[in-house]
Design an enzyme around this catalytic site. Structure first.
Site, PDB file in Angstrom:
ATOM      1  N   CYS A  36      41.063 104.088  72.777  1.00  0.00           N
ATOM      2  CA  CYS A  36      41.866 102.820  73.064  1.00  0.00           C
ATOM      3  C   CYS A  36      42.790 102.670  72.191  1.00  0.00           C
ATOM      4  O   CYS A  36      44.061 101.814  72.536  1.00  0.00           O
ATOM      5  CB  CYS A  36      40.854 101.791  73.432  1.00  0.00           C
ATOM      6  SG  CYS A  36      40.099 101.029  71.959  1.00  0.00           S
ATOM      7  N   CYS A  61      38.209 101.987  83.351  1.00  0.00           N
ATOM      8  CA  CYS A  61      38.356 103.637  82.788  1.00  0.00           C
ATOM      9  C   CYS A  61      37.081 104.194  82.284  1.00  0.00           C
ATOM     10  O   CYS A  61      37.027 104.837  81.435  1.00  0.00           O
ATOM     11  CB  CYS A  61      39.095 102.990  81.463  1.00  0.00           C
ATOM     12  SG  CYS A  61      40.733 102.331  81.970  1.00  0.00           S
ATOM     13  N   CYS A  89      47.975  98.876  78.555  1.00  0.00           N
ATOM     14  CA  CYS A  89      46.849  97.875  78.913  1.00  0.00           C
ATOM     15  C   CYS A  89      45.819  97.809  77.613  1.00  0.00           C
ATOM     16  O   CYS A  89      45.323  96.594  77.384  1.00  0.00           O
ATOM     17  CB  CYS A  89      46.143  98.652  80.044  1.00  0.00           C
ATOM     18  SG  CYS A  89      44.633  97.452  80.656  1.00  0.00           S
ATOM     19  N   CYS A  90      45.491  98.880  77.060  1.00  0.00           N
ATOM     20  CA  CYS A  90      44.680  98.787  75.837  1.00  0.00           C
ATOM     21  C   CYS A  90      45.396  97.946  74.659  1.00  0.00           C
ATOM     22  O   CYS A  90      44.765  97.467  74.069  1.00  0.00           O
ATOM     23  CB  CYS A  90      44.325 100.151  75.376  1.00  0.00           C
ATOM     24  SG  CYS A  90      43.090 101.197  76.101  1.00  0.00           S
ATOM     25  N   CYS A 104      35.716  99.768  79.570  1.00  0.00           N
ATOM     26  CA  CYS A 104      36.141  98.815  80.719  1.00  0.00           C
ATOM     27  C   CYS A 104      35.659  99.617  82.054  1.00  0.00           C
ATOM     28  O   CYS A 104      35.657 100.750  81.964  1.00  0.00           O
ATOM     29  CB  CYS A 104      37.550  98.682  80.598  1.00  0.00           C
ATOM     30  SG  CYS A 104      38.001  97.657  79.305  1.00  0.00           S
TER      31      CYS A 104
HETATM   32  S1  SF4 Z   1      40.001 100.716  78.511  1.00  0.00           S
HETATM   33 FE1  SF4 Z   1      41.276 100.544  80.502  1.00  0.00          FE
HETATM   34  S2  SF4 Z   1      41.002  98.564  81.280  1.00  0.00           S
HETATM   35 FE2  SF4 Z   1      40.226  98.499  79.224  1.00  0.00          FE
HETATM   36  S3  SF4 Z   1      42.051  97.957  78.219  1.00  0.00           S
HETATM   37 FE3  SF4 Z   1      42.103  99.942  77.993  1.00  0.00          FE
HETATM   38  S4  SF4 Z   1      43.407 100.484  79.776  1.00  0.00           S
HETATM   39 FE4  SF4 Z   1      42.788  98.771  80.196  1.00  0.00          FE
END
Ligand code: SF4
Length: 245
Positions: free
Chosen positions: A237, A213, A127-128, A210
């Site tokens: 991240c 998280c 996701c990051c 985010c």
């Molecule tokens: S901090 Fe969490 S929601 Fe944001 S990009 Fe990374 S995994 Fe995704």
């Protein structure tokens, strides 16, 4: 000091010597010297990246006071707190600047369809990577240097942060003018200059990223990045990993 990207990529020994010299010099100086050197060397090919944390507020103010006009950007994952977007607007108004939004083209719906509705739970690294690392790489691809608010005191993984580093993932010079600053020093500065900051810091969030998280933590938590990716071993991240040794 004359300095080019080639000098950092053509000869490893020369690069290390050059970086050592610069870091010794900046260890005796202060954040302004790093910023002024960066501007002299890279001009507007140098950019500042911020997540609107306290270090970012400090650096935006220093740039503004020094009259250094360079692009300032933030990584918009589309998952930031309203308070963070509100702070961006406030900073733009206070300093009469525009902050560039750097973002993936992958919408949250598309991400849910292609990967998982809650990819941040299932595979936060992926996701990051999709929402932060790749957009950053794209944005920096035609830049020469980026300034960050990374500091040694923030976490174990950041304890070796240097003032000037080569970022091999993004192929740019990375400047961390506040590398040696403690949290207390940064907050004292913010208060003394009455700089805006994210109101969530007053509600138990030492570090703000985010929504899925980021959590509030006990005020006694010693890690400045406590509350990020709680319940997992993830602490970064990924945008700063390539310069962490
Ligand atoms: S901090 Fe969490 S929601 Fe944001 S990009 Fe990374 S995994 Fe995704």
């Amino acid at each position: 000091m004359d300095f080019s990207k080639n000098e950092l990529t053509s000869n490893e020994e020369l690069s290390n010597e050059l970086l050592r010299g610069l870091n010794t010099q900046f260890g005796l100086a202060g954040p302004d010297d790093v910023l002024l050197w960066g501007y002299d060397t890279f001009g507007t090919d140098m950019v500042l990246g911020t997540g609107f944390g306290p270090s970012g507020m400090f650096l935006i103010y220093r740039l503004w006071e020094l009259g250094i006009e360079i692009p300032i950007f933030f990584l918009d994952t589309h998952l930031l707190f309203d308070e963070t977007y509100g702070l961006k607007d406030k900073v733009e108004e206070r300093f009469d600047i525009r902050i560039t939004r750097v973002s993936t083209r992958l919408s949250l719906d598309e991400q849910a369809e292609e990967y998982d509705e809650k990819l941040w739970n299932k595979d936060p690294n992926k996701c990051c990577y999709l929402r932060k690392v790749l957009p950053l790489q794209n944005y920096l691809s035609d830049k020469k240097a980026w300034i960050t608010g990374v500091r040694r005191s923030q976490s174990e993984t950041r304890k070796n942060t240097q003032y000037v580093e080569w970022d091999p993932d993004n192929e740019v010079v990375k400047l961390n003018p506040l590398a040696s600053y403690t949290t207390e020093e940064v907050w004292n500065y913010i208060r003394s200059k009455k700089l805006p900051y994210n109101p969530l810091h007053d509600e138990g969030y030492p570090s703000i990223g985010c929504i899925p998280c980021t959590e509030a933590v006990e005020q006694t938590a010693s890690d400045e990045r406590a509350g990020r990716w709680n319940g997992s071993e993830k602490t970064e991240c990924g945008i700063h990993l390539s310069t962490q040794k």
